[in-house]
Design a protein around this motif. Structure first.
Motif, short mmCIF file in Angstrom:
data_model
loop_
_atom_site.label_atom_id
_atom_site.label_comp_id
_atom_site.label_asym_id
_atom_site.label_seq_id
_atom_site.Cartn_x
_atom_site.Cartn_y
_atom_site.Cartn_z
N ARG A 1 5.98 -30.07 -33.99
CA ARG A 1 6.49 -31.12 -33.12
C ARG A 1 7.04 -30.49 -31.85
O ARG A 1 7.47 -29.33 -31.82
CB ARG A 1 7.61 -31.92 -33.81
N PHE A 2 7.04 -31.24 -30.76
CA PHE A 2 7.47 -30.75 -29.46
C PHE A 2 8.89 -30.17 -29.49
O PHE A 2 9.13 -29.08 -28.99
CB PHE A 2 7.39 -31.87 -28.42
N LYS B 1 7.05 -35.91 -24.00
CA LYS B 1 7.23 -35.31 -25.32
C LYS B 1 6.32 -35.99 -26.33
O LYS B 1 5.62 -35.33 -27.10
CB LYS B 1 8.69 -35.41 -25.74
N ASP B 2 6.29 -37.30 -26.30
CA ASP B 2 5.45 -38.06 -27.23
C ASP B 2 3.97 -37.79 -26.97
O ASP B 2 3.18 -37.69 -27.91
CB ASP B 2 5.72 -39.55 -27.11
N ARG B 3 3.59 -37.63 -25.71
CA ARG B 3 2.18 -37.34 -25.39
C ARG B 3 1.79 -35.97 -25.92
O ARG B 3 0.67 -35.78 -26.39
CB ARG B 3 1.93 -37.46 -23.90
N ILE B 4 2.70 -35.01 -25.85
CA ILE B 4 2.41 -33.68 -26.40
C ILE B 4 2.30 -33.77 -27.92
O ILE B 4 1.36 -33.22 -28.52
CB ILE B 4 3.47 -32.66 -25.95
N ILE C 1 -1.59 -33.13 -28.25
CA ILE C 1 -1.78 -31.67 -28.23
C ILE C 1 -1.46 -31.07 -29.59
O ILE C 1 -2.24 -30.28 -30.12
CB ILE C 1 -0.94 -31.02 -27.11
N LEU C 2 -0.34 -31.43 -30.16
CA LEU C 2 0.05 -30.89 -31.47
C LEU C 2 -0.56 -31.75 -32.57
O LEU C 2 0.12 -32.48 -33.28
CB LEU C 2 1.58 -30.83 -31.57
N ILE C 3 -1.88 -31.64 -32.67
CA ILE C 3 -2.64 -32.48 -33.61
C ILE C 3 -3.43 -31.60 -34.57
O ILE C 3 -3.69 -30.44 -34.29
CB ILE C 3 -3.59 -33.43 -32.85
#
Length: 87
Positions: free
Chosen positions: A28-29, A4-7, A11-13
């Protein structure tokens, strides 16, 4: 939790300059997962998020749909850390 933190962090940047990106404060995830869950189970206006089917490759079609959803979302909103389409 690590995934979740990696996404969230990779990714959600959103873009802050030509070569710099930061994790979104809007996307956020957990929120994405909740929204996809609603669209998959309840839908809106009789439209549902396709998560694949029971065929041997059905789950792959669902993953491709999530990737396409993220790509479109990135193009229109996540990249700018905005809630609305940029027009």
């Amino acid at each position: 939790i690590a995934r979740k933190d990696r996404i969230d962090d990779n990714i959600l940047i959103y873009q802050i300059s030509d070569s710099e990106w930061e994790p979104s404060s809007v996307y956020r995830f957990d929120d994405m997962l909740a929204a996809i869950r609603v669209m998959y189970t309840d839908g809106i206006a009789n439209k549902y998020f396709y998560m694949g089917d029971d065929s041997s490759n059905g789950h792959l079609y669902g993953l491709v749909n999530i990737a396409a959803f993220l790509a479109q979302s990135m193009k229109e909103t996540i990249k700018y850390n905005a809630c609305d389409e940029n027009s």
